[in-house]
Design a protein around this motif. Structure first.
Motif, PDB file in Angstrom:
ATOM      1  N   LEU A 108       0.845  -1.085   0.130  1.00  0.00           N
ATOM      2  CA  LEU A 108      -0.119  -0.041   0.059  1.00  0.00           C
ATOM      3  C   LEU A 108       0.918   1.394   0.111  1.00  0.00           C
ATOM      4  O   LEU A 108       0.655   2.133  -0.829  1.00  0.00           O
ATOM      5  CB  LEU A 108      -1.063  -0.025   1.144  1.00  0.00           C
ATOM      6  N   ARG A 109       1.918   1.174   0.808  1.00  0.00           N
ATOM      7  CA  ARG A 109       2.793   2.529   0.960  1.00  0.00           C
ATOM      8  C   ARG A 109       3.544   2.496  -0.355  1.00  0.00           C
ATOM      9  O   ARG A 109       3.706   3.569  -0.876  1.00  0.00           O
ATOM     10  CB  ARG A 109       3.631   2.197   2.181  1.00  0.00           C
ATOM     11  N   ARG A 110       4.169   1.434  -0.872  1.00  0.00           N
ATOM     12  CA  ARG A 110       5.009   1.667  -2.005  1.00  0.00           C
ATOM     13  C   ARG A 110       3.930   2.216  -3.292  1.00  0.00           C
ATOM     14  O   ARG A 110       4.556   2.732  -4.349  1.00  0.00           O
ATOM     15  CB  ARG A 110       5.326   0.285  -2.482  1.00  0.00           C
ATOM     16  N   ALA A 111       2.916   1.679  -3.421  1.00  0.00           N
ATOM     17  CA  ALA A 111       1.827   2.104  -4.390  1.00  0.00           C
ATOM     18  C   ALA A 111       1.395   3.700  -4.205  1.00  0.00           C
ATOM     19  O   ALA A 111       0.612   4.162  -5.072  1.00  0.00           O
ATOM     20  CB  ALA A 111       0.882   1.417  -4.495  1.00  0.00           C
ATOM     21  N   GLY A 112       1.824   4.248  -3.167  1.00  0.00           N
ATOM     22  CA  GLY A 112       1.353   5.600  -2.889  1.00  0.00           C
ATOM     23  C   GLY A 112       0.377   5.929  -1.835  1.00  0.00           C
ATOM     24  O   GLY A 112      -0.062   7.223  -1.690  1.00  0.00           O
TER      25      GLY A 112
ATOM     26  N   GLY B 284      -2.498   7.664   3.718  1.00  0.00           N
ATOM     27  CA  GLY B 284      -3.431   7.738   4.716  1.00  0.00           C
ATOM     28  C   GLY B 284      -3.074   7.044   5.964  1.00  0.00           C
ATOM     29  O   GLY B 284      -1.903   6.303   6.084  1.00  0.00           O
ATOM     30  N   ARG B 285      -4.074   6.802   6.817  1.00  0.00           N
ATOM     31  CA  ARG B 285      -3.891   6.010   8.150  1.00  0.00           C
ATOM     32  C   ARG B 285      -3.708   4.697   7.679  1.00  0.00           C
ATOM     33  O   ARG B 285      -4.752   4.168   7.070  1.00  0.00           O
ATOM     34  CB  ARG B 285      -4.794   6.410   9.089  1.00  0.00           C
ATOM     35  N   LEU B 286      -2.668   3.978   8.261  1.00  0.00           N
ATOM     36  CA  LEU B 286      -2.761   2.545   7.977  1.00  0.00           C
ATOM     37  C   LEU B 286      -2.439   1.715   9.329  1.00  0.00           C
ATOM     38  O   LEU B 286      -1.241   2.027  10.074  1.00  0.00           O
ATOM     39  CB  LEU B 286      -1.561   2.214   6.980  1.00  0.00           C
ATOM     40  N   THR B 287      -3.439   1.002   9.699  1.00  0.00           N
ATOM     41  CA  THR B 287      -3.206   0.313  11.062  1.00  0.00           C
ATOM     42  C   THR B 287      -2.959  -1.265  10.625  1.00  0.00           C
ATOM     43  O   THR B 287      -3.716  -1.594   9.909  1.00  0.00           O
ATOM     44  CB  THR B 287      -4.642   0.359  11.840  1.00  0.00           C
ATOM     45  N   LEU B 288      -1.826  -1.766  11.511  1.00  0.00           N
ATOM     46  CA  LEU B 288      -1.598  -3.133  11.195  1.00  0.00           C
ATOM     47  C   LEU B 288      -2.005  -3.612  12.705  1.00  0.00           C
ATOM     48  O   LEU B 288      -1.499  -3.364  13.796  1.00  0.00           O
ATOM     49  CB  LEU B 288      -0.151  -3.295  10.941  1.00  0.00           C
ATOM     50  N   ILE B 289      -2.721  -4.543  12.717  1.00  0.00           N
ATOM     51  CA  ILE B 289      -3.328  -5.394  14.019  1.00  0.00           C
ATOM     52  C   ILE B 289      -2.912  -6.715  14.026  1.00  0.00           C
ATOM     53  O   ILE B 289      -2.854  -7.646  13.028  1.00  0.00           O
ATOM     54  CB  ILE B 289      -5.000  -5.484  14.047  1.00  0.00           C
ATOM     55  N   GLY B 290      -2.134  -7.130  15.005  1.00  0.00           N
ATOM     56  CA  GLY B 290      -1.411  -8.623  15.453  1.00  0.00           C
ATOM     57  C   GLY B 290      -1.981  -8.970  16.842  1.00  0.00           C
ATOM     58  O   GLY B 290      -1.995  -8.255  17.809  1.00  0.00           O
ATOM     59  N   ALA B 291      -2.284 -10.024  16.739  1.00  0.00           N
ATOM     60  CA  ALA B 291      -2.521 -11.012  17.840  1.00  0.00           C
ATOM     61  C   ALA B 291      -1.397 -11.215  18.940  1.00  0.00           C
ATOM     62  O   ALA B 291      -1.470 -11.213  19.955  1.00  0.00           O
ATOM     63  CB  ALA B 291      -3.356 -12.147  17.783  1.00  0.00           C
TER      64      ALA B 291
ATOM     65  N   GLU C 233       9.365   3.634   8.897  1.00  0.00           N
ATOM     66  CA  GLU C 233       9.426   4.230   7.804  1.00  0.00           C
ATOM     67  C   GLU C 233       7.855   3.913   7.274  1.00  0.00           C
ATOM     68  O   GLU C 233       7.521   4.802   6.348  1.00  0.00           O
ATOM     69  CB  GLU C 233      10.470   3.654   6.910  1.00  0.00           C
ATOM     70  N   LEU C 234       7.270   2.963   7.409  1.00  0.00           N
ATOM     71  CA  LEU C 234       5.874   2.527   7.068  1.00  0.00           C
ATOM     72  C   LEU C 234       4.910   3.546   7.620  1.00  0.00           C
ATOM     73  O   LEU C 234       3.655   3.390   7.308  1.00  0.00           O
ATOM     74  CB  LEU C 234       5.622   1.010   7.183  1.00  0.00           C
ATOM     75  N   ARG C 235       5.169   4.230   8.575  1.00  0.00           N
ATOM     76  CA  ARG C 235       4.165   5.289   9.480  1.00  0.00           C
ATOM     77  C   ARG C 235       2.882   4.267   9.984  1.00  0.00           C
ATOM     78  O   ARG C 235       1.697   4.395   9.425  1.00  0.00           O
ATOM     79  CB  ARG C 235       3.814   6.176   8.693  1.00  0.00           C
TER      80      ARG C 235
END
Length: 408
Positions: free
Chosen positions: A23-27, A30-37, A72-74
């Protein structure tokens, strides 16, 4: 893309991380949430049964990205907080800690969890599964020279763990129910080779069906078989397959298959604003028309990239159908077996290079005259040549390596 400002990725394994990166490489900015158990940042799972289990690698070497690269992925990184519910109407992911994550689009990448024996639903000292870093470290702690390990399950994970334990000096028994070990994954010929290697290294192979884990008796644990007999050990590893970790999607309206997989279309979409990738995602194979779900490391990466690109294409954009050439590998007793497509179930095995007995070969696996898979050891060039035929599901034609072998 300009109207998309909130995306959530549920699952912080390889598929989830690669989706976020794509998603980031493609431009997407916005807000990007990564959820992990799990509490750990994204890490690689294949080494768990090999380099991590035998102690060659420290846990930090499994990290898929450095802290700086993640920074860097913010990301709004939510680790140790499993998703509990998805409300598609309000586009909200409800987390176990009570927080809610709003999103215009979500990528589901929660993967799978290990199946357990019916009598082992609660943790028992000496009884293990192997899916997470914590699982591998707990198993490693109990493996000692001369300790008795019983592996239950005849798949690749159990085979790799058995080979690793042999290298650590453990006495290994292997309980399988299949008529031929590993044949469904690698084909009969390669499976026979690996089974022979396990026996040569002292692994005792038992055939039968485990009914339950036996309660510990002193140092011993074990399993009770369906016929009433028991196999004792100091440590038991259950590796009888897995099931998609999708129970949290119940009632969400996301379509699930009978086995729990997220039912996607050919573009990895599971409904408006919902996408899926990795071990839990099912989609129709454009070559065969049949639905498939792959629990393979390379698929986690490729499908995540594909889902992210199609998500960003938008409803009016050009979406690409997902048509991978499945690839897997396994390391056992110093040999790396590689396979493309589906070698299991083949009705014909065409040797292209080398010889199986020499532990160096490449072979085409055919079903009804078409190349449905390829498998090999130490013959990378010939195996790559076969990949093209696997991708095309093509009628069998000898590749140059085979013609050279014949004329030579």
């Amino acid at each position: 893309m300009t109207s998309l400002r909130e995306v959530a990725v549920v699952g912080a394994g390889a598929a989830g991380l690669h989706a976020a990166e794509a998603l980031r490489r493609a431009g997407y900015d916005g807000r990007l949430t990564l959820i992990g158990a799990e509490d750990e940042p994204p890490y690689d799972r294949p080494p768990l049964s090999k380099h991590l289990l035998d102690g060659q690698w420290p846990p930090e070497k499994l990290a898929l990205r450095s802290p700086a690269a993640l920074e860097e992925l913010r990301l709004d990184l939510r680790l140790g907080t499993p998703a509990e519910r998805l409300d598609r109407r309000t586009r909200t992911v409800h987390l176990a800690d009570g927080h809610r994550v709003r999103c215009q689009a979500v990528i589901l990448a929660t993967g799978v969890r290990p199946r357990r024996l019916p009598g082992a639903r609660t943790p028992l000292p000496g009884a293990h599964v192997l899916r997470t870093l914590a699982d591998a470290l707990a198993l490693r702690e109990e493996l000692r020279p001369a300790s008795r390990l019983l592996v239950v399950g005849g798949g690749l994970l159990g085979a790799e763990a058995a080979a690793t334990a042999v290298g650590l000096g453990a006495e290994v028994s292997w309980l399988v129910s299949a008529a031929a070990l590993l044949a469904a994954v690698l084909g009969a010929e390669t499976a026979a080779l690996l089974t022979g290697l396990h026996r040569e290294h002292g692994v005792r192979i038992h055939r039968g069906t485990a009914a339950a884990v036996v309660e510990r008796r002193g140092r011993a644990a074990g399993v009770r078989l369906a016929d009433g007999s028991e196999l004792a050990a100091d440590v038991v590893l259950t590796a009888i397959g897995s099931e998609p970790a999708t129970e949290w999607l119940a009632g969400s309206g996301v379509p699930l298959e009978a086995g729990g997989g997220v039912a996607c279309d050919a573009h990895c979409a599971a409904g408006p604003g919902v996408w899926a990738a990795g071990d839990a995602a099912s989609w129709p194979d454009p070559r065969t028309g049949r639905r498939r779900r792959l629990e393979q490391r390379t698929n986690a990466t490729e499908q995540a990239l594909h889902a992210a690109r199609n998500l960003l294409a938008g409803p009016d954009g050009t979406r690409q159908a997902y048509a991978p050439v499945p690839y897997l590998w396994t390391d056992q007793y110093g040999l790396r077996v590689q396979a493309f497509g589906s070698p299991g179930g083949a009705d014909r095995f065409e040797l292209v290079d080398g010889g199986v007995a020499d532990h160096r070969f490449a072979a085409a696996c055919l079903h009804e005259g078409r190349v449905t898979g390829a498998v090999g050891i130490g013959s990378a060039r010939a195996l790559r040549a076969l990949r093209t035929q696997v991708a095309a599901h093509a009628p069998w034609q000898p590749v140059p390596h085979q013609e050279a072998a014949r004329t030579g």
